[in-house]
Design an enzyme around this catalytic site. Structure first.
Site, PDB file in Angstrom:
ATOM      1  N   LYS A  10      -3.975  -0.388   6.188  1.00 43.86           N
ATOM      2  CA  LYS A  10      -5.255  -1.121   6.097  1.00 43.86           C
ATOM      3  C   LYS A  10      -5.566  -2.301   4.874  1.00 43.86           C
ATOM      4  O   LYS A  10      -5.968  -3.189   5.137  1.00 43.86           O
ATOM      5  CB  LYS A  10      -6.619  -0.429   5.732  1.00 43.86           C
ATOM      6  CG  LYS A  10      -6.867   0.729   6.858  1.00 43.86           C
ATOM      7  CD  LYS A  10      -7.994   1.591   6.696  1.00 43.86           C
ATOM      8  CE  LYS A  10      -8.359   2.332   7.766  1.00 43.86           C
ATOM      9  NZ  LYS A  10      -7.441   3.367   8.051  1.00 43.86           N
ATOM     10  N   LYS A  12      -2.804  -4.316   4.196  1.00 42.47           N
ATOM     11  CA  LYS A  12      -1.958  -5.378   4.910  1.00 42.47           C
ATOM     12  C   LYS A  12      -3.309  -6.041   5.849  1.00 42.47           C
ATOM     13  O   LYS A  12      -3.148  -7.286   5.696  1.00 42.47           O
ATOM     14  CB  LYS A  12      -1.007  -4.945   5.600  1.00 42.47           C
ATOM     15  CG  LYS A  12       0.263  -4.447   5.018  1.00 42.47           C
ATOM     16  CD  LYS A  12       1.537  -4.435   6.084  1.00 42.47           C
ATOM     17  CE  LYS A  12       2.578  -3.742   5.375  1.00 42.47           C
ATOM     18  NZ  LYS A  12       3.622  -3.623   6.316  1.00 42.47           N
ATOM     19  N   ASP A  68       7.069  -6.472   7.633  1.00 40.29           N
ATOM     20  CA  ASP A  68       8.009  -5.452   6.951  1.00 40.29           C
ATOM     21  C   ASP A  68       8.149  -6.098   5.689  1.00 40.29           C
ATOM     22  O   ASP A  68       8.648  -7.215   5.453  1.00 40.29           O
ATOM     23  CB  ASP A  68       9.042  -5.068   7.805  1.00 40.29           C
ATOM     24  CG  ASP A  68       9.538  -3.668   7.309  1.00 40.29           C
ATOM     25  OD1 ASP A  68       8.818  -2.490   7.360  1.00 40.29           O
ATOM     26  OD2 ASP A  68      10.784  -3.631   6.712  1.00 40.29           O
ATOM     27  N   THR A  69       7.742  -5.263   4.692  1.00 42.31           N
ATOM     28  CA  THR A  69       8.010  -5.973   3.335  1.00 42.31           C
ATOM     29  C   THR A  69       8.822  -4.891   2.448  1.00 42.31           C
ATOM     30  O   THR A  69       8.831  -3.695   2.634  1.00 42.31           O
ATOM     31  CB  THR A  69       6.586  -5.806   2.767  1.00 42.31           C
ATOM     32  OG1 THR A  69       5.798  -6.811   3.454  1.00 42.31           O
ATOM     33  CG2 THR A  69       6.446  -6.195   1.233  1.00 42.31           C
ATOM     34  N   PHE A 148      -2.122  -2.303  -3.612  1.00 41.35           N
ATOM     35  CA  PHE A 148      -1.525  -1.075  -2.999  1.00 41.35           C
ATOM     36  C   PHE A 148      -0.230  -1.094  -3.297  1.00 41.35           C
ATOM     37  O   PHE A 148       0.453  -2.102  -3.992  1.00 41.35           O
ATOM     38  CB  PHE A 148      -1.919  -1.006  -1.453  1.00 41.35           C
ATOM     39  CG  PHE A 148      -1.142  -1.903  -0.827  1.00 41.35           C
ATOM     40  CD1 PHE A 148      -1.548  -3.203  -0.568  1.00 41.35           C
ATOM     41  CD2 PHE A 148      -0.020  -1.611   0.102  1.00 41.35           C
ATOM     42  CE1 PHE A 148      -0.911  -4.218   0.269  1.00 41.35           C
ATOM     43  CE2 PHE A 148       0.667  -2.346   0.900  1.00 41.35           C
ATOM     44  CZ  PHE A 148       0.184  -3.845   0.820  1.00 41.35           C
ATOM     45  N   GLY A 149       0.438   0.148  -2.849  1.00 42.13           N
ATOM     46  CA  GLY A 149       2.130   0.130  -3.207  1.00 42.13           C
ATOM     47  C   GLY A 149       2.417  -0.251  -4.424  1.00 42.13           C
ATOM     48  O   GLY A 149       1.745   0.456  -5.538  1.00 42.13           O
ATOM     49  N   TYR A 150       3.311  -0.709  -4.493  1.00 43.94           N
ATOM     50  CA  TYR A 150       3.854  -1.465  -5.849  1.00 43.94           C
ATOM     51  C   TYR A 150       3.023  -2.470  -6.713  1.00 43.94           C
ATOM     52  O   TYR A 150       3.641  -2.558  -7.716  1.00 43.94           O
ATOM     53  CB  TYR A 150       5.285  -1.809  -5.658  1.00 43.94           C
ATOM     54  CG  TYR A 150       6.399  -0.803  -4.985  1.00 43.94           C
ATOM     55  CD1 TYR A 150       7.013  -0.150  -5.748  1.00 43.94           C
ATOM     56  CD2 TYR A 150       6.519  -0.848  -3.702  1.00 43.94           C
ATOM     57  CE1 TYR A 150       8.036   0.959  -5.471  1.00 43.94           C
ATOM     58  CE2 TYR A 150       7.470   0.332  -3.314  1.00 43.94           C
ATOM     59  CZ  TYR A 150       8.046   0.859  -3.832  1.00 43.94           C
ATOM     60  OH  TYR A 150       8.889   1.954  -3.291  1.00 43.94           O
ATOM     61  N   LYS A 171      -4.394 -12.715  -5.234  1.00 44.65           N
ATOM     62  CA  LYS A 171      -3.105 -12.290  -4.532  1.00 44.65           C
ATOM     63  C   LYS A 171      -2.654 -13.215  -3.771  1.00 44.65           C
ATOM     64  O   LYS A 171      -1.473 -13.517  -3.292  1.00 44.65           O
ATOM     65  CB  LYS A 171      -3.030 -10.678  -4.299  1.00 44.65           C
ATOM     66  CG  LYS A 171      -1.633 -10.236  -3.803  1.00 44.65           C
ATOM     67  CD  LYS A 171      -1.962  -8.855  -3.273  1.00 44.65           C
ATOM     68  CE  LYS A 171      -0.602  -8.307  -2.762  1.00 44.65           C
ATOM     69  NZ  LYS A 171      -0.340  -6.892  -2.129  1.00 44.65           N
ATOM     70  N   ARG A 177       3.610 -11.825   1.131  1.00 53.28           N
ATOM     71  CA  ARG A 177       2.823 -11.839   2.391  1.00 53.28           C
ATOM     72  C   ARG A 177       2.180 -13.192   2.860  1.00 53.28           C
ATOM     73  O   ARG A 177       2.150 -13.473   3.792  1.00 53.28           O
ATOM     74  CB  ARG A 177       2.059 -10.597   2.249  1.00 53.28           C
ATOM     75  CG  ARG A 177       0.935 -10.415   3.745  1.00 53.28           C
ATOM     76  CD  ARG A 177       0.461  -8.959   3.784  1.00 53.28           C
ATOM     77  NE  ARG A 177       1.373  -8.020   4.103  1.00 53.28           N
ATOM     78  CZ  ARG A 177       1.777  -7.257   2.744  1.00 53.28           C
ATOM     79  NH1 ARG A 177       0.877  -7.473   1.658  1.00 53.28           N
ATOM     80  NH2 ARG A 177       2.772  -6.250   2.798  1.00 53.28           N
TER      81      ARG A 177
HETATM   82  P1  ITT Z   1       3.339  -0.607   8.308  1.00 53.20           P
HETATM   83  O1  ITT Z   1       2.577   0.373   9.043  1.00 53.20           O
HETATM   84  O2  ITT Z   1       2.965  -2.174   8.602  1.00 53.20           O
HETATM   85  O3  ITT Z   1       4.810  -0.183   8.415  1.00 53.20           O
HETATM   86  P2  ITT Z   1       4.011   0.212   5.528  1.00 53.20           P
HETATM   87  O4  ITT Z   1       2.942   0.602   4.322  1.00 53.20           O
HETATM   88  O5  ITT Z   1       4.809   1.276   6.007  1.00 53.20           O
HETATM   89  O6  ITT Z   1       3.012  -0.326   6.850  1.00 53.20           O
HETATM   90  P3  ITT Z   1       6.014  -1.553   4.866  1.00 53.20           P
HETATM   91  O7  ITT Z   1       7.065  -0.664   5.442  1.00 53.20           O
HETATM   92  O8  ITT Z   1       5.975  -2.853   5.047  1.00 53.20           O
HETATM   93  O9  ITT Z   1       4.625  -1.006   5.153  1.00 53.20           O
HETATM   94  O10 ITT Z   1       6.154  -1.261   3.226  1.00 53.20           O
HETATM   95  C1  ITT Z   1       7.032  -0.814   2.437  1.00 53.20           C
HETATM   96  C2  ITT Z   1       6.645  -0.558   1.345  1.00 53.20           C
HETATM   97  O11 ITT Z   1       6.202  -1.564   0.289  1.00 53.20           O
HETATM   98  C3  ITT Z   1       5.407   0.420   1.115  1.00 53.20           C
HETATM   99  O12 ITT Z   1       5.599   1.626   0.214  1.00 53.20           O
HETATM  100  C4  ITT Z   1       4.085  -0.341   0.787  1.00 53.20           C
HETATM  101  O13 ITT Z   1       3.187   0.537   0.238  1.00 53.20           O
HETATM  102  C5  ITT Z   1       4.958  -1.361  -0.117  1.00 53.20           C
HETATM  103  N1  ITT Z   1       4.138  -2.835  -0.155  1.00 53.20           N
HETATM  104  C6  ITT Z   1       4.158  -3.492   1.069  1.00 53.20           C
HETATM  105  N2  ITT Z   1       3.666  -4.363   0.961  1.00 53.20           N
HETATM  106  C7  ITT Z   1       3.194  -4.575  -0.089  1.00 53.20           C
HETATM  107  C8  ITT Z   1       2.582  -5.174  -1.155  1.00 53.20           C
HETATM  108  O14 ITT Z   1       1.948  -6.479  -0.848  1.00 53.20           O
HETATM  109  N3  ITT Z   1       2.132  -4.773  -2.534  1.00 53.20           N
HETATM  110  C9  ITT Z   1       2.613  -3.832  -2.922  1.00 53.20           C
HETATM  111  N4  ITT Z   1       3.293  -3.054  -2.164  1.00 53.20           N
HETATM  112  C10 ITT Z   1       3.755  -3.253  -0.948  1.00 53.20           C
END
Ligand code: ITT
Length: 190
Positions: A10, A12, A68-69, A148-150, A171, A177
């Site tokens: 969500k 993204k 994909d990130t 979120f994430g990192y 951001k 992104r």
């Molecule tokens: P999808 O359903 O789109 O695959 P995902 O969360 O699995 O969602 P990714 O595989 O692209 O997405 O992400 C890889 C990791 O990087 C995951 O742990 C994310 O939380 C993190 N991540 C992705 N984009 C980020 C951002 O903009 N800032 C911080 N962490 C990010």
């Protein structure tokens, strides 16, 4: 123009929605009846982005894109990279991923890193790719509660704040992104 965004993330969706022109209508997988995991088993960001968007295209016939990130940390030889989501292990939380990186970088002098996004767009079965990168460094500890994430440990070049200390709009002025999405939007406008 209708496009499925092949993700269940969500955050993204919130970021990307702010960058899309009004002629694009986003459709989420659950709106077409898909609520399970979207497979991503590739060993590059491009392979995973393509796998996610092709999966939806082949199953439902909708034009589709996926993001994909990965975070590449120099002193960790580019890790976690394509394995960013499951760096601390399958099913582990973002917090556990962050703690693993901070632990591995406890004594690191060079803290430089790059955040990379690859978007794969599939229209009528044909793929096109868009990439966005942002350089920065990994903070000594987590900073901020947004994003979120990192985000709490990634400080983009030229800033003293992490992505988690910025608003979504801020951001989006400099993120990996947003760079990829801008190229994607330019392509769709043509
Ligand atoms: P999808 O359903 O789109 O695959 P995902 O969360 O699995 O969602 P990714 O595989 O692209 O997405 O992400 C890889 C990791 O990087 C995951 O742990 C994310 O939380 C993190 N991540 C992705 N984009 C980020 C951002 O903009 N800032 C911080 N962490 C990010």
């Amino acid at each position: 123009m209708q496009l499925v965004f092949a993700t269940h993330n969500k955050h993204k969706v919130s970021e990307i929605s702010l960058l899309l022109p009004s002629f694009i209508t986003l459709i989420m997988p659950d709106m077409i009846g898909y609520t399970d995991e979207i497979p991503e088993t590739g060993d590059t960001l491009a392979a995973n982005a393509l796998q996610k968007s092709m999966f939806i295209y082949e199953k439902y016939g909708y034009d589709c894109f996926a993001d994909d990130t990965g975070l590449e940390v120099k002193c960790l030889d580019g890790r976690p990279g394509v394995f960013s989501a499951r760096y601390a292990g399958e099913g582990r939380s973002a917090e556990e991923n962050i703690q693993k990186i901070l632990g591995e970088m406890k004594d690191a002098k060079d803290r430089t890193a790059v955040f990379k996004t690859v978007i794969a767009l599939v229209i009528k079965g044909k793929p096109v790719f868009f990439e966005g990168n942002v350089k920065g460094h990994i903070a000594l500890d987590r900073m901020g509660n947004g994003g979120f994430g990192y985000d709490p440990v990634f400080v983009p070049e030229g800033s003293t704040r992490s992505f988690a200390q910025m608003t979504l709009v801020e951001k989006n002025t400099q993120s990996h992104r947003a760079m990829a999405v801008k190229k994607f939007v330019e392509y769709l406008k043509k």
